[in-house]
Design an enzyme around this catalytic site. Structure first.
Site, PDB file in Angstrom:
ATOM      1  N   SER A  67       0.796  -1.238   0.000  1.00 41.91           N
ATOM      2  CA  SER A  67       0.000   0.000   0.000  1.00 41.91           C
ATOM      3  C   SER A  67       0.823   1.281   0.000  1.00 41.91           C
ATOM      4  CB  SER A  67      -0.938   0.023   1.199  1.00 41.91           C
ATOM      5  OG  SER A  67      -2.041  -0.796   0.938  1.00 41.91           O
ATOM      6  N   LYS A  70       0.447   3.405  -2.941  1.00 46.91           N
ATOM      7  CA  LYS A  70      -0.703   4.317  -3.102  1.00 46.91           C
ATOM      8  C   LYS A  70      -0.259   5.788  -3.075  1.00 46.91           C
ATOM      9  CE  LYS A  70      -4.252   1.149  -1.248  1.00 46.91           C
ATOM     10  NZ  LYS A  70      -3.739  -0.156  -0.930  1.00 46.91           N
ATOM     11  N   TYR A 194      -2.680  -1.993 -10.668  1.00 46.28           N
ATOM     12  CA  TYR A 194      -2.690  -1.877  -9.195  1.00 46.28           C
ATOM     13  C   TYR A 194      -1.845  -2.990  -8.548  1.00 46.28           C
ATOM     14  CZ  TYR A 194      -4.440  -2.114  -4.412  1.00 46.28           C
ATOM     15  OH  TYR A 194      -4.521  -2.189  -3.034  1.00 46.28           O
ATOM     16  N   TYR A 246      -4.526   3.782   7.708  1.00 44.55           N
ATOM     17  CA  TYR A 246      -5.893   3.213   7.672  1.00 44.55           C
ATOM     18  C   TYR A 246      -6.707   3.569   8.902  1.00 44.55           C
ATOM     19  CZ  TYR A 246      -3.552   0.774   4.010  1.00 44.55           C
ATOM     20  OH  TYR A 246      -2.833   0.495   2.913  1.00 44.55           O
ATOM     21  N   VAL A 264       1.198  -3.829   3.715  1.00 41.76           N
ATOM     22  CA  VAL A 264       1.153  -5.155   4.351  1.00 41.76           C
ATOM     23  C   VAL A 264       2.426  -5.976   4.121  1.00 41.76           C
ATOM     24  CG1 VAL A 264      -1.351  -5.460   4.554  1.00 41.76           C
ATOM     25  CG2 VAL A 264      -0.197  -6.136   2.441  1.00 41.76           C
TER      26      VAL A 264
END
Ligand code: DON
Length: 321
Positions: A67, A70, A194, A246, A264
């Site tokens: 992530s 991102k 992605y 998050y 992760v």
């Protein structure tokens, strides 16, 4: 920050402290290939704008950024499609939901909450305007991390492509609701981009360099090159602060106070207020999907070096996680 502090000694103490909490976490296994990470790994790196590197533990083990990609894909989308286009498709609000939640897509009738959750990042990926979006992404990552040998981990990519049914579900809902952007022939191509971006491998040192560039408003202080505009950096750092960890972002901001992004794979990058960049790696994760050891290391550095962005720059007593 007090310049007389022995940063190397503080970093080593932070790693020792982080090792104490590793038993609380588990390595991610929902992407089967990630389960192969060595669970006891923990490392960190801190780079000052004058180029001085402090490193300890497993700072040079490569892992997939997951992530953390991102933040890079958001930069690329803002560079190629512009602020108004991107934020007509995705919001800027934190969620209290899991990173892979589908809940709000059904309850809210238009866009994902922010670019740092999976749904938001899939929309952001669709916004990227480039002939070869993954190639442009890789070039950007290499430049921002100052490492031309950064590449994708094929095994992790295939593993996630095969097992990523939840992300597939999210992408198909987004397609159904006409939220995806661009001239993509197939929603699977957006997912493929992605998954590829998540599978790019970095080290804690690479992440520290990236965070240092963000800490210097998009300029790499070691070369003087402006890689990203200050406007884009401001947007990305704000979203990192609000949503980068998050559904733990609020607690993390109170305790650590640094714009950060986790993945992760076990990585976290954190932007310090005095132009320093921090990168950590520890694949054991807490229930929210953030590195347990990594968080502890960054929290220790923030308190012992006085880095909390809303404090007075003096070392402070850390609030335990
Ligand atoms: O999409 C996924 O599920 C992963 N490729 C990335 C998720 C992730 O890193 C969440 N992080 N803490």
């Amino acid at each position: 920050m007090d310049e007389t502090l022995d940063i190397q000694a503080v970093l080593e103490a932070a790693i020792a402290e982080g090792r104490q909490v590793l038993y609380e976490g588990n390595v991610a296994d929902y992407i089967p290939e990630l389960a192969k990470a060595a669970p006891g790994s923990l490392g960190g790196c801190l780079i000052k704008p004058d180029g001085t590197v402090y490193a300890a533990g497993d700072y040079d083990i490569p892992f997939t950024m997951q992530s953390i990609s991102k933040t890079f894909s958001l930069i690329l989308a803002l560079q190629t499609a512009g602020f108004n286009r991107v934020f007509s498709k995705v919001g800027m609000e934190p969620t209290g939901d899991r990173f892979d939640s589908i809940l709000q897509l059904e309850l809210k009738d238009w866009h994902p909450f922010n670019p740092m959750i999976n749904a938001g990042a899939i929309v952001v990926s669709s916004c990227i305007r480039a002939k070869d979006p993954f190639d442009e992404f890789l070039k950007l990552v290499r430049k921002l991390c100052a490492n031309d040998s950064i590449s994708m981990n094929e095994r992790v990519y295939y593993s996630e492509k095969q097992s990523g049914t939840r992300n597939r579900a999210i992408a198909y809902i987004l397609m159904n609701d006409h939220i995806l952007d661009g001239e993509w022939e197939d929603v699977e191509d957006i997912l493929d981009l992605y998954f590829r971006m998540c599978s790019v491998m970095v080290t804690a040192k690479d992440l520290a360099h990236y965070a240092m560039v963000l800490a210097n408003d998009g300029i790499d202080p070691t070369t003087g090159e402006q890689i990203v505009t200050p406007d884009i950096v401001r947007v990305v750092k704000t979203l990192m602060l609000l949503c980068g960890m998050y559904d733990e972002s609020g607690e993390y901001a109170v305790k650590v106070g640094l714009p950060s992004k986790s993945g992760v794979g076990g990585g976290i990058c954190a932007v310090a207020p005095n132009g320093m960049g921090i990168g950590v790696f520890g694949p054991k994760l807490n229930k929210k999907g953030n590195s347990v050891g990594g968080e502890k290391v960054i929290q220790y550095l923030s308190s012992h070096l006085g880095l909390h962005m809303l404090s007075d720059g003096k070392p402070y007593k850390s609030i335990a996680f």
